[in-house]
Design an enzyme around this catalytic site. Structure first.
Site, PDB file in Angstrom:
ATOM      1  N   CYS B 151       0.801  -1.223   0.000  1.00 54.56           N
ATOM      2  CA  CYS B 151       0.000   0.000   0.000  1.00 54.56           C
ATOM      3  C   CYS B 151       0.838   1.279   0.000  1.00 54.56           C
ATOM      4  O   CYS B 151       0.290   2.366  -0.079  1.00 54.56           O
ATOM      5  CB  CYS B 151      -0.963  -0.030   1.180  1.00 54.56           C
ATOM      6  SG  CYS B 151      -1.846  -1.594   1.198  1.00 54.56           S
ATOM      7  N   HIS B 284      -2.912   7.815   6.417  1.00 53.73           N
ATOM      8  CA  HIS B 284      -3.125   6.511   5.785  1.00 53.73           C
ATOM      9  C   HIS B 284      -4.522   6.028   6.193  1.00 53.73           C
ATOM     10  O   HIS B 284      -5.289   5.616   5.357  1.00 53.73           O
ATOM     11  CB  HIS B 284      -2.013   5.551   6.202  1.00 53.73           C
ATOM     12  CG  HIS B 284      -2.038   4.256   5.459  1.00 53.73           C
ATOM     13  ND1 HIS B 284      -2.103   4.194   4.083  1.00 53.73           N
ATOM     14  CD2 HIS B 284      -2.010   2.963   5.886  1.00 53.73           C
ATOM     15  CE1 HIS B 284      -2.116   2.926   3.706  1.00 53.73           C
ATOM     16  NE2 HIS B 284      -2.063   2.152   4.771  1.00 53.73           N
ATOM     17  N   HIS B 319     -10.059   1.543   0.454  1.00 50.68           N
ATOM     18  CA  HIS B 319      -8.604   1.459   0.451  1.00 50.68           C
ATOM     19  C   HIS B 319      -8.181   0.880  -0.898  1.00 50.68           C
ATOM     20  O   HIS B 319      -8.427  -0.279  -1.192  1.00 50.68           O
ATOM     21  CB  HIS B 319      -8.124   0.579   1.609  1.00 50.68           C
ATOM     22  CG  HIS B 319      -6.628   0.561   1.762  1.00 50.68           C
ATOM     23  ND1 HIS B 319      -5.800   1.301   0.953  1.00 50.68           N
ATOM     24  CD2 HIS B 319      -5.822  -0.098   2.634  1.00 50.68           C
ATOM     25  CE1 HIS B 319      -4.548   1.092   1.317  1.00 50.68           C
ATOM     26  NE2 HIS B 319      -4.529   0.249   2.332  1.00 50.68           N
TER      27      HIS B 319
END
Lengths: 85, 389, 194
Positions: B151, B284, B319
């Site tokens: 990620c 995040h 996400h």
């Protein structure tokens, strides 16, 4: 119960690839997680949830429940015998 | 040497480019339950167009996996108005975690069902193929590379691009990330039990996990020397970047977010800024119990008692994994350019241990000089970047 | 200085010299090497082959380098391959598409950079790490990256090409220390081709 515990030990070793351990190395009351025991971690706990589902038909929805269930072979086997379908 | 952003583009579940802002303004998520048998149990941030619709709408010349197509859409937008010019060495660095897995899954299913599949069925599988497809769409051939650090991939692509410009290897580089939704990732996050079957709630005490999404975000980085030749207007400056290892666990962040702390500090150091100079943090904020607690500790450790406005935009987009850093850097650029603070959806109660409250409303007309954007990946790969006026 | 190690089925090279370690060509060669090295890291068995090879190579390399002298964020990790995590990807795909129970421990390793993460965990290193997917082993790419990391103050770069694709399994690892010494593309190519 003894039979279930022995079977469980063998399943754990196979599922987690604990090639350096044999069932006799895992004592019934030994902590499975953390540094004092056989040092399993959170991914192993998730693998246990898969093991429960595949071999015993038991589904756990909340991973945090695992903490108590997977404390030792004793608690693990007890949970299985209580909840087995 | 300064490095400027001279183009940006994104596509996600809340639309393309500036369309995202109307979703922020209306506090409208792009996340909904999947619409197929295998996805209906998941809340997902899906880009609401098929591959063919995307190719037609954005007049794409190339095809490929959905990962490649989403990347082409965002990168093409970022590169709009740019031309390939002799003497301006131009590269493309893309981050991806699944590559062409969406096509592989389809072919694999056919194979399992006993159907014939073509020998080239898996030709799009490799992560690098999507990057080369995007580069072809833009006409870029001087340098193409792919980063796969989960990620944090897109932030690392941005950082690598910046360094290549600094070191004179490239003059201009298109950087970012792309990932499409696949059963592979859905099942993976299911196996880790960090999917929330409800809407994800970043930084909320009741958060249970993330909602996956898909999309892509790319920006164009240029040196001053390059800008003199391309005549593009600098939009913002890329001021700092930092990447570190958390050295804790394959997937979980350390409790105090030590790796994240080091990454934010490193980025501040390179930008030559103090924590107080940061006006907004795009966190995040995946809404997993572990990430948000760890990131909150890390933010507190770096910013002390004066924590700037921060939010996670993942409750809008889902996400998007390797694309998330690319999408969120574009949000960060819009925040600076238009003086915005972006809201954190689905928040009601601060995390018990850290008690931080994120930015809850969409605000315009702020003076936003510097923005920090965090992306942390499995493998303990923590990367932060800073953009500013 | 540059230090190197290459391991593959049947052979171990350290700093260009083939080591007298008897390895078979079996699929179990990483386990054989683990036992041969007398390593005590139970987690090893739970790792994917990329991580296993990296931990083994590093253990061999560590014998000739004093890693203790580096601080917690002095060493940067630069790794690459062409196949990403393809072998684990296939196993994971089978676990959900055929057995309908996705395995978390397989999923974890469907990212190639977990390998660099494992090295960081093994050593408690907080420096930077990157994983690059490239068509082939590229000395030029490593040299570029090493220059970046040295210019930002890394005291050493641990680099590698770790491949696990079809039946190909090998790991080339080298450490460059930031002491003004230079290496060449040819030298890096020779390390890979030994």
């Amino acid at each position: 119960m003894t039979e279930l515990k022995e079977k469980l030990k063998a399943q754990i070793i196979e599922q987690l690839n604990l090639e350096d351990l044999s069932p006799v190395d895992i004592k019934d009351e030994m902590p499975l997680f953390g540094e004092d025991g056989i040092g399993l971690d959170s991914i192993d706990a998730l693998e246990f949830i898969v093991l429960l589902e595949q071999n015993y038909g038991i589904t756990i929805k909340d991973p945090s429940e695992g903490k108590e269930i997977f404390q030792s072979i004793n608690s693990f086997a007890e949970y299985i015998s209580k909840n087995k379908a | 040497m300064k490095i400027f952003v001279t183009g940006y583009g994104l596509i996600s579940a809340i639309g393309e480019g500036e369309e995202s802002l109307s979703a922020f303004k209306a506090m409208r998520t792009g996340i909904a339950n999947g619409d197929t048998e295998s996805t209906k149990a998941y809340k997902l941030g899906v880009v609401k167009m098929s591959n063919e619709e995307l190719r037609t709408k954005y007049a794409l010349h190339n095809s490929g996996s959905r990962t490649a197509i989403l990347g082409m859409v965002a990168a093409k937008k970022a590169f709009e108005g740019h031309k390939i010019i002799k003497g301006v060495k131009t590269g493309l660095i893309s981050g991806t975690s699944v590559g062409g897995m969406d096509l592989t899954e389809k072919e694999h299913k056919k194979y399992i069902d006993g159907q014939m599949i073509s020998p080239s069925a898996y030709a799009d599988h490799s992560s690098g193929v999507s990057s080369h497809g995007i580069a072809r769409e833009l006409g870029i051939s001087d340098f193409v590379n792919t980063i796969s650090t989960a990620c944090s991939s897109a932030n690392n692509a941005i950082m690598m691009g910046a360094r290549m410009i600094k070191n004179g290897i490239l003059d201009r580089v298109v950087v970012g990330g792309t990932d499409s939704l696949t059963l592979f990732t859905m099942n993976g996050f299911r196996s880790l039990m960090i999917n929330d079957s409800e809407w994800c709630r970043p930084f909320d005490n009741s958060r249970q996990g993330l909602n996956l999404g898909e999309g892509a975000g790319f920006i164009v980085l240029e040196s001053e020397k390059s800008i003199a030749k391309t005549n593009k207007d600098p939009i913002v400056e890329l001021k700092g970047w930092g990447s570190t290892s958390d050295a804790h666990h394959q997937t979980a962040s350390s409790e105090n977010g030590y790796g994240a702390q080091l990454a934010m500090k490193e980025a501040l150091g390179i930008a030559n800024l103090k924590p107080a100079d940061i006006d907004y943090i795009n966190a995040h904020g995946t809404a997993t119990p572990n990430n948000d607690l760890s990131e909150s500790h890390a933010i507190k450790a770096v910013f002390g008692s004066s924590i700037p406005a921060f939010s996670s935009t993942k409750a809008f987009t889902g996400h998007t994994l390797a694309a998330s850093g690319g999408i969120e850097v574009v949000f960060s650029i819009m925040a600076i350019k238009k003086g915005l603070l972006l809201p954190n959806l689905n928040f009601s109660t601060p995390i018990e241990e850290t008690k931080l409250t994120p930015q809850l409303t969409y605000e315009e007309g702020r003076k936003i000089n510097n923005v920090l954007s965090n992306s942390f990946g499995f493998g303990g790969n923590c990367s932060s970047i800073i953009l500013g006026k | 200085m540059i230090y190197s190690c290459k391991i593959e089925k049947g052979a171990v090279f350290l700093n260009g010299v083939k080591q007298p370690i008897g390895l078979s060509n079996s699929e179990n060669w990483t386990k054989e090497l683990y036992l041969e090295l007398g390593l005590n890291y139970p987690k090893f068995y739970k790792m994917d082959d990329l991580s296993k090879m990296a931990i083994l190579s590093f253990t061999i390399l560590k014998d000739t380098v004093d890693f203790e002298k580096f601080g917690e964020d002095d060493v940067s990790l630069i790794f690459a391959n062409s196949g990403s995590s393809i072998e684990t990807d296939k196993k994971f795909l089978t676990s959900y598409s055929e057995n309908e129970s996705p395995s978390p421990s397989l999923f974890v390793y469907t990212l190639p950079n977990i390998m660099t993460g494992e090295l960081a965990i093994f050593n408690k290193w907080f420096g930077e790490n990157i994983f690059i997917i490239n068509e082939k082993y590229s000395p030029e790419l490593y040299l570029e990256q090493i220059n970046f990391y040295f210019s930002k103050g890394a005291k050493a770069c641990l680099c590698g090409w770790v491949e696990n694709k079809n039946s190909e399994q090998d790991c080339t690892m080298f450490l460059m220390t930031n002491d003004g010494a230079k290496t060449t593309e040819k030298e890096l190519l020779d390390i890979y081709n030994q």
